[in-house]
Design a protein around this motif. Sequence first.
Motif, PDB file in Angstrom:
ATOM      1  N   LYS A 168       0.828  -1.198   0.000  1.00 15.52           N
ATOM      2  CA  LYS A 168       0.000   0.000   0.000  1.00 15.52           C
ATOM      3  C   LYS A 168       0.868   1.256   0.000  1.00 15.52           C
ATOM      4  CE  LYS A 168      -4.053   1.980   2.267  1.00 15.52           C
ATOM      5  NZ  LYS A 168      -5.013   1.848   3.408  1.00 15.52           N
ATOM      6  N   LYS A 169       1.945   1.225   0.784  1.00 18.45           N
ATOM      7  CA  LYS A 169       2.848   2.374   0.830  1.00 18.45           C
ATOM      8  C   LYS A 169       3.503   2.582  -0.526  1.00 18.45           C
ATOM      9  CE  LYS A 169       6.744   4.285   3.457  1.00 18.45           C
ATOM     10  NZ  LYS A 169       7.662   4.074   4.603  1.00 18.45           N
ATOM     11  N   MET A 172       0.956   4.210  -2.925  1.00 20.13           N
ATOM     12  CA  MET A 172       0.696   5.615  -2.622  1.00 20.13           C
ATOM     13  C   MET A 172       1.897   6.500  -3.000  1.00 20.13           C
ATOM     14  SD  MET A 172      -2.374   5.701  -1.674  1.00 20.13           S
ATOM     15  CE  MET A 172      -2.656   4.257  -2.709  1.00 20.13           C
ATOM     16  N   ILE A 206      -2.464  12.587   0.674  1.00 20.74           N
ATOM     17  CA  ILE A 206      -2.764  11.198   0.310  1.00 20.74           C
ATOM     18  C   ILE A 206      -2.100  10.235   1.287  1.00 20.74           C
ATOM     19  CG2 ILE A 206      -2.362   9.409  -1.432  1.00 20.74           C
ATOM     20  CD1 ILE A 206      -2.654  11.604  -3.565  1.00 20.74           C
ATOM     21  N   GLU A 210      -4.103   7.666   3.833  1.00 21.99           N
ATOM     22  CA  GLU A 210      -3.988   6.256   3.500  1.00 21.99           C
ATOM     23  C   GLU A 210      -3.062   5.477   4.427  1.00 21.99           C
ATOM     24  OE1 GLU A 210      -5.613   4.459   1.270  1.00 21.99           O
ATOM     25  OE2 GLU A 210      -6.824   6.191   0.683  1.00 21.99           O
ATOM     26  N   SER A 216      -5.833   5.861  12.671  1.00 22.99           N
ATOM     27  CA  SER A 216      -6.049   4.511  12.138  1.00 22.99           C
ATOM     28  C   SER A 216      -5.320   3.449  12.943  1.00 22.99           C
ATOM     29  CB  SER A 216      -5.593   4.452  10.674  1.00 22.99           C
ATOM     30  OG  SER A 216      -4.192   4.679  10.573  1.00 22.99           O
TER      31      SER A 216
END
Length: 635
Positions: A168-169, A172, A206, A210, A216
């Motif tokens: 995911k990193k 992004m 972003i 994210e 989170s």
Amino acid sequence: MNIYTQLCGLAIMATILFFYRRQPTMGLSSERHFRTTIYSILGCVLLDIASCYFIVHSNRFSDTLVYLICKLYLLSLQVVSFSVLFYTTADVFEYYGSKHEKMLGTLYQVVCVIGMIITMYLPIQIYYDGVKLYSYGPATIATYIFVSFYIFTTGISTVVLRHHIKQKKSNMLLIWMAIWSVSAIIQFLDPKVLIVSYASCIGALIMYFELENPQSSLSRRTGHFSSAVIRDYFDYLYQSRKSFSVMMISFRTVADSANENKLLRTTISKLSEFLFTVDTAKIFDTAEGYFVLVFENMDFVESTKFRINTYFQSIQDNPDVSNAITLLSPFYTIVPDSSISSNADELILLLTGFIPNDRNKLTGNEVIVNDEIMATVRHSKAVEKMVVEAMENDRIEVHYQPIFDIAKNKYTTAEALVRIRLGDDSLIYPDEFIPIVEASGRIIPLSDTIYRKALSFLKSYHIDRLGVEHVELNLSVKQGENPLFVNRFLEMLKEYNISAEFINLEITETNSIHSQENLFANMKKLEEEGLSFSLDDFGSGSSNLNYIIDMPVVIVKLDKHLTDEYFINPKAKAIVKTVIEMAHSMGIKIIAEGIETSDSLEEMKTLGVDYIQGFYFSRPLPEHEFLKFIQQHNL
């Protein structure tokens, strides 16, 4: 002045910083580098606005000051792009990278310094015609070159280091670099569109939403850090070679009842409130209802444990009886020194092995982990890995031990027993791995593998034609409690075209029953389909009279230890006789396990035992040896 986009960027960065600083963070290196990146972007936006102001009002200031501000803005662009690169690769360069990778990190820093020196040394020009304003010249070109290099290197790093960077990193970061690259090209082609610094703000926004939003990482239930990020934190501590201590607080429960669940929720709520007063540890809340506290040294562990116990006692001993609350007693698993385990996965495995439950039977109110315990955990992990590999490589074997029917004077049943075949052709026996896979939860896929192999054997060789009336398959309580088990097992019987009446499920490990309601309901459904049940190891401490009454069993197997004791212990002799008489009065048959001599056999016959199982007749045999044995003795 055309600074609307910069003002929007400034608002974005101010908002990110406002919310970022209000939330607790774990102190990970990625958090530190992201915070550095945010501040560098904020500085870049401010310098962008300042450079625009000084260019527009250049007649009010000296050329040296105007050029200096413009160059500082160029330098900030390089710092931002370098910060993003370092944010991407910091963990590799600082902790687990190779010697050459760490040298590469140092080289990047040298390049950054060189780029800044070159930019400061080269001349710069400014342009403003009342509408468009920008800087140009060698210093600006150098900045474009170095920033492009950092953006390109960041993109390449996310691909090359994808095994070290979360997917995911990586995604992004690639999106961020794409936005930044497009904005740089647009501004280069049309200098009046000043959007480079704004694009960096969009990228940071972003990443914040994210990946880097501290919110989170928090549990919505308690507000402490959630278990989803505990592995990341342990990874960071091990990679940075920081010594630490761990205390896990869990609770012993004895029944799956509404009252106990309510008591557990109350206890967790009270403990959670108290833990906000503990400022010497990072606190993680798990979905399973226990807490993990990570300390910088062992001294804080003991003092915190004392404070928790005192707090619980004060609640339960409240002089105002109406306000007194009953709480579950905490169970502490303490790891005094993190070096006892080699990595985060091993530490997490260690902790999850010491949550009190009806399987591990932990006594007292704490366990202090030492080298011996850690060695046991490593052994369990190695065994679990061996079982998984055996399933993947088709090295699970099922052997069959014939069971002699005294009344019919032949072998009418057999017990299916699992073995693991190693690469050197040696065998591993159930006692060495079944307890471990029971505890880990892998008993369900292992049992499915055993069932399929046994059913395939029965379908292929029709052993019913050799006088065998049914085959016993071991049923783990953990699997028997599973609400999906009944349908899955019946589907297997249908798939292999095996009659349900030909299968007897042997209940094992009854001391680990967690939900009698589920287990008994599943047994009843299977009984209605024609399957029968037997109760294994009666007299070993794992089975008791209540199960004979409550379960729909048609066979009870006397444990080998009990049959051995029968011949040397008068009390055991009385128990065996009573059990046999009681079982027969209920229409239940008896199998005597572990019979190895003719004298033992004759004595069991005299007692009225129905079946004999043991080495006197045969050890467990591989498929073809079992078939040969049955053919020789039954036909």
